[in-house]
Design a protein around this motif. Structure first.
Motif, PDB file in Angstrom:
ATOM      1  N   ALA A   9       0.838  -1.201   0.000  1.00 54.10           N
ATOM      2  CA  ALA A   9       0.000   0.000   0.000  1.00 54.10           C
ATOM      3  C   ALA A   9       0.874   1.253   0.000  1.00 54.10           C
ATOM      4  CB  ALA A   9      -0.895  -0.004   1.237  1.00 54.10           C
ATOM      5  N   GLU A  10       0.345   2.316  -0.576  1.00 55.50           N
ATOM      6  CA  GLU A  10       1.064   3.579  -0.682  1.00 55.50           C
ATOM      7  C   GLU A  10       1.447   4.095   0.708  1.00 55.50           C
ATOM      8  OE1 GLU A  10       2.930   6.248  -2.943  1.00 55.50           O
ATOM      9  OE2 GLU A  10       1.565   4.797  -3.875  1.00 55.50           O
ATOM     10  N   GLY A  11       2.747   4.378   0.901  1.00 54.07           N
ATOM     11  CA  GLY A  11       3.210   4.944   2.169  1.00 54.07           C
ATOM     12  C   GLY A  11       3.478   3.919   3.263  1.00 54.07           C
TER      13      GLY A  11
END
Length: 148
Positions: A9-11
């Motif tokens: 997932a992003e981040g």
């Protein structure tokens, strides 16, 4: 979606900090350890209770007393409390389960019945220990003090 295009997932992921890999990385030289001192050296590990060379608290404060490893801790319950419990629940026999249900003790505690107050009804009382005055008061009204 399939196995070839899965990504986190992003981040959720960060790049690892690569220290000591040259000045161009910005993390060379002291490798984020600052200048000199014990914390900058290899092999450093802070000892428990270390206070930077100051005399540690556990050496400044004098030793006293001891803990008796054989001590048996009892929760004290008075006769007046037992009388109230018996009246509230119409009991003729008061035991450990009654004390637990009433919230006077937890399941792993021991009970000692003390002679404060008085009994008006004949009761059979079960507990781990009794004071002499409690036994006398219980037997005076025709009840029994049963030691567990």
């Amino acid at each position: 979606m399939n196995l070839s295009n899965l990504k986190p997932a992003e981040g959720s992921t960060k790049t690892r900090k690569r220290v000591g890999r040259g000045a161009g990385s910005g993390l060379g030289g002291t490798s984020t350890r600052g200048h000199k001192g014990a914390k900058s050296r290899s092999g450093y590990s802070k000892k428990i209770g270390f206070e930077g060379g100051q005399m540690p608290l556990q050496r400044r404060v004098p030793k006293f007393g001891f803990k008796n490893i054989n001590r048996v801790e009892y929760k004290a319950i008075n006769l007046e409390t037992i009388q109230k419990l018996a009246e509230a629940k119409n009991l003729t026999k008061v035991g450990m389960n009654d004390f637990i249900e009433a919230g006077y003790i937890s399941s792993n505690q021991l009970v000692k019945v003390l002679g404060n107050g008085s009994l008006t009804t004949k009761l059979d009382v079960e507990a781990n220990a009794f004071s002499k005055s409690a036994v006398a008061a219980i037997e005076a009204v025709g009840g029994n003090a049963v030691k567990l």
